[in-house]
Design an enzyme around this catalytic site. Sequence first.
Site, PDB file in Angstrom:
ATOM      1  N   GLY A 192      23.235   5.535  14.874  1.00 54.22           N
ATOM      2  CA  GLY A 192      24.220   4.908  14.001  1.00 54.22           C
ATOM      3  C   GLY A 192      24.169   3.408  14.144  1.00 54.22           C
ATOM      4  CD  GLN A 238      26.003  -1.660  16.083  1.00 56.84           C
ATOM      5  OE1 GLN A 238      26.158  -0.708  15.335  1.00 56.84           O
ATOM      6  NE2 GLN A 238      25.386  -1.552  17.245  1.00 56.84           N
ATOM      7  CB  CYS A 260      26.459   0.672  21.691  1.00 53.72           C
ATOM      8  SG  CYS A 260      26.739  -0.397  20.274  1.00 53.72           S
ATOM      9  CG  LEU A 261      21.172   0.554  18.315  1.00 56.53           C
ATOM     10  CD1 LEU A 261      20.820   0.411  16.844  1.00 56.53           C
ATOM     11  CD2 LEU A 261      19.946   0.956  19.121  1.00 56.53           C
ATOM     12  CG  HIS A 284      29.905   4.313  18.674  1.00 58.09           C
ATOM     13  ND1 HIS A 284      29.647   4.297  20.022  1.00 58.09           N
ATOM     14  CD2 HIS A 284      29.267   3.220  18.162  1.00 58.09           C
ATOM     15  CE1 HIS A 284      28.900   3.234  20.311  1.00 58.09           C
ATOM     16  NE2 HIS A 284      28.644   2.573  19.198  1.00 58.09           N
ATOM     17  CD  GLU A 285      27.689   3.374  14.609  1.00 60.30           C
ATOM     18  OE1 GLU A 285      27.805   2.143  14.489  1.00 60.30           O
ATOM     19  OE2 GLU A 285      27.023   3.894  15.523  1.00 60.30           O
ATOM     20  CG  HIS A 292      30.331  -1.098  16.067  1.00 58.15           C
ATOM     21  ND1 HIS A 292      30.163  -2.039  17.057  1.00 58.15           N
ATOM     22  CD2 HIS A 292      29.542  -0.054  16.415  1.00 58.15           C
ATOM     23  CE1 HIS A 292      29.311  -1.573  17.963  1.00 58.15           C
ATOM     24  NE2 HIS A 292      28.920  -0.368  17.602  1.00 58.15           N
TER      25      HIS A 292
HETATM   26 ZN    ZN Z   1      27.635   0.834  18.656  1.00 63.38          ZN
END
Ligand code: ZN
Length: 161
Positions: A47, A52, A91-92, A133-134, A137
């Site tokens: 995701g 991000q 997470c990226l 989670h997304e 953000h």
């Molecule tokens: Zn993330």
Amino acid sequence: MSLRNVVVEGDPILRKKSRPVDEITPRIIKLLDDMADTMYYENRGIGIAAPQVGVLRRVFVVDVGDEHGKLEFINPEITMREGTQVFCEGCLSVPGKNADVERPERIKIKALDRDGKEFELEADGLLAVCICHEYDHLEGILFIDKAIDGQINVMEESDDE
Ligand code: ZN
């Protein structure tokens, strides 16, 4: 294929609240495409949310590898949360760390697709985790903020090929 730079923890942009998309312009379509490319390229992420890649818009893309495939959400709204589950998240934007986080077991979400059509989706398990989670953000929240008992694991560095 067009990749965008992933913003990492410490950058204040990750802590800002994203604004809704007023109109689905070619720029937004390009953003969605680039986000998906970046998500698949970066360690097979499941995701990615617009902040991000440095864009404060309410947009995210997920693909947890299930029958839904790639899902795109514009101006999403979680309309139902039910039960709880604990999953070890990464997470990226928070490289090298993971943590157990409690999320709803099942959710309902509505959003616009890239054609501007509203859709509603019910998700459970990993897909529900990933969507929550997304969604966080877009509110400037990172999974590490929600780590159970504040316990954040630092993973061993692995060399990227
Ligand atoms: Zn993330």
